[in-house]
Design a protein around this motif. Structure first.
Motif, mmCIF file in Angstrom:
data_model
loop_
_atom_site.group_PDB
_atom_site.id
_atom_site.type_symbol
_atom_site.label_atom_id
_atom_site.label_comp_id
_atom_site.label_asym_id
_atom_site.label_seq_id
_atom_site.Cartn_x
_atom_site.Cartn_y
_atom_site.Cartn_z
ATOM 1 N N ALA A 264 0.835 -1.205 0.000
ATOM 2 C CA ALA A 264 0.000 0.000 0.000
ATOM 3 C C ALA A 264 0.866 1.249 0.000
ATOM 4 C CB ALA A 264 -0.910 0.000 1.217
ATOM 5 N N ILE A 265 0.336 2.319 -0.556
ATOM 6 C CA ILE A 265 1.090 3.565 -0.623
ATOM 7 C C ILE A 265 1.361 4.139 0.756
ATOM 8 C CG2 ILE A 265 -0.911 5.096 -0.825
ATOM 9 C CD1 ILE A 265 0.819 6.605 -3.017
ATOM 10 N N SER A 266 0.582 3.714 1.765
ATOM 11 C CA SER A 266 0.772 4.192 3.136
ATOM 12 C C SER A 266 1.900 3.469 3.869
ATOM 13 C CB SER A 266 -0.520 3.999 3.928
ATOM 14 O OG SER A 266 -0.877 2.628 3.959
ATOM 15 N N THR A 267 2.501 2.462 3.237
ATOM 16 C CA THR A 267 3.549 1.673 3.895
ATOM 17 C C THR A 267 4.696 2.559 4.360
ATOM 18 O OG1 THR A 267 2.994 -0.217 2.507
ATOM 19 C CG2 THR A 267 5.133 -0.281 3.598
ATOM 20 N N SER A 268 5.182 2.308 5.566
ATOM 21 C CA SER A 268 6.232 3.146 6.147
ATOM 22 C C SER A 268 7.555 2.996 5.401
ATOM 23 C CB SER A 268 6.448 2.783 7.618
ATOM 24 O OG SER A 268 7.034 1.501 7.727
ATOM 25 N N THR A 269 8.406 4.004 5.549
ATOM 26 C CA THR A 269 9.732 3.965 4.941
ATOM 27 C C THR A 269 10.512 2.741 5.410
ATOM 28 O OG1 THR A 269 9.792 6.369 4.842
ATOM 29 C CG2 THR A 269 11.896 5.235 4.684
#
Length: 312
Positions: A264-269
Motif C-alpha cells: 500500500a502507498i501508506s507503507t512506512s519507509t
C-alpha cells in the motif's frame, strides 16, 4: 458484518470506557482499533464476543443483535487471540488447537486434518510440532499456535488483543508479515487492537482511532495519516508521517511488473526498505487499486536525498 450503534459502557465504579460509539466493520476487513492506554479499545473489542456487557446501545453481527445469539455459539464463531497467548500448558499443541472443534463435535479425522492444515499454514511443520507442549516452543511459535487455535473451528470473525506486543521486535515484525499473508488466504473479518501506529498502518484496511472512550476518526491508513481529523490524530500519527515525508506518487512509474510484491502507498519507509532487501520493484496500491511500480533505485535515491536534508 459487525455494526455498533450508539454503544456505551460504564463500569460499576463509574468509569466510562465507551462513549456513544457508532461504526461498522465490513466482512473480510482487517480493522484495527488503536489509541493511548485507557482509551477503551480493549473494552470495545471485548464487547463483540460479550466478554464485557455493554451498558447501552446495540451491537449487530450479520444484522442480528449479539444479545440474540446463544452465547456459546456466538463465541464458537469468534476466534480470540490474546497478548498473553494463554495456551494450556498441560495440553499438547494439537490438543490446544482441537478444543473448539471438539466442543462442536467434529470427528477425530476432521480435527487431525484441520490441525495439520493450520500448523503448516503458519510455518510450523505439523508432524514436528503437534505432539509438543507449549513450554517447548519459543514465544513467536506459541503466538502462531494462538492464532491457529483461534482459526481452528473456521470462525467468521477473529479478535486479536495486542497479540504481538510482548514479543521481541524481530519476532513481532515477522508475525505482522505472517498475519498479512495469512489474511490474504483466509479472508476473515479481523478486529485487531494495538497501541502502535506503525503496526496499525502496516496491517489495517481501516483504522479506528480512540481517545478517552470516544471514536476520533475512522478511515484508511492513507486517510488517517494524510487527512487527520484534528490535532490529536495529527500528533498520534506523527511518527508515521515522519517516515513518509516524501511523496511516493511522484516516484511511481506506470510500467507494471506482474510478479512484483504489492504494498500500500501508506507503507512506512522502514517497511519499504525491508521489502527492497528481496526485490528490485514493488507494485504500489491505493485503496486496493494498483497505481504503478516503485523501483528500488528510485526509492533509495529519494530516501538518501531526504536523509541528507535531515527529514527522514
Amino acid at each position: 458484518m459487525i455494526r455498533f450503534e450508539h454503544v456505551k459502557k460504564t463500569f460499576n465504579d463509574g468509569t466510562v470506557a465507551i462513549k456513544d460509539s457508532s461504526f461498522d466493520i465490513k466482512a473480510g476487513e482487517f480493522f484495527v482499533i488503536i489509541g493511548p492506554s485507557g482509551c477503551g479499545k480493549t473494552t470495545t473489542l471485548k464487547t463483540i464476543n460479550r466478554l464485557i456487557p455493554i451498558s447501552d446501545g446495540t451491537i449487530f453481527i450479520q444484522d442480528k443483535k449479539i444479545s440474540a445469539y446463544d452465547i456459546n455459539k456466538l463465541r464458537w464463531n469468534i476466534g480470540y487471540v490474546l497478548q498473553q497467548i494463554a495456551l494450556f500448558p498441560h495440553l499438547t499443541i494439537e490438543e490446544n488447537i482441537a478444543i473448539v472443534p471438539e466442543l462442536k463435535k467434529w470427528s477425530k479425522a476432521a480435527i487431525m486434518h484441520r490441525v495439520t492444515e493450520l500448523l503448516n499454514m503458519v510455518g510450523l511443520e505439523a508432524e514436528k510440532y503437534r505432539k509438543r507442549y507449549p513450554h517447548e516452543l519459543s514465544g513467536g511459535e506459541q503466538q502462531r499456535v494462538g492464532v491457529v487455535r483461534a482459526l481452528a473451528a473456521d470462525p467468521d470473525i477473529i479478535l486479536m488483543d495486542e497479540p504481538f506486543s510482548a514479543l521481541d521486535p524481530i519476532s513481532r515484525e515477522k508475525l505482522q508479515t505472517d498475519i498479512q499473508d495469512l489474511q490474504k488466504k483466509i479472508k476473515k473479518t479481523i478486529v485487531f487492537v494495538t497501541h502502535d501506529i506503525r503496526e496499525a498502518v502496516k496491517l489495517a484496511d481501516r483504522i479506528c482511532l480512540m481517545k478517552e472512550g470516544n471514536i476520533v476518526q475512522v478511515g484508511t491508513p492513507e486517510e488517517i495519516i494524510h487527512k487527520p481529523a484534528n490535532d490529536f490524530v495529527r500528533t498520534f500519527t506523527k511518527s508515521v508521517q515522519r517516515n513518509n515525508t516524501f511523496d511516493l506518487k511522484r516516484l511511481i512509474i506506470e510500467d507494471i511488473k506482474n510478479d512484483a510484491p504489492h504494498v500500500a502507498i501508506s507503507t512506512s519507509t522502514f517497511e519499504l526498505l525491508r521489502r527492497f532487501k528481496t526485490t528490485d520493484q514493488l507494485i504500489i496500491t491505493e485503496n486496493d487499486k494498483v497505481i504503478g511500480t516503485l523501483t528500488k533505485d528510485m526509492f533509495i535515491d529519494a530516501f538518501i536525498d531526504h536523509y541528507e536534508k535531515g527529514v527522514v
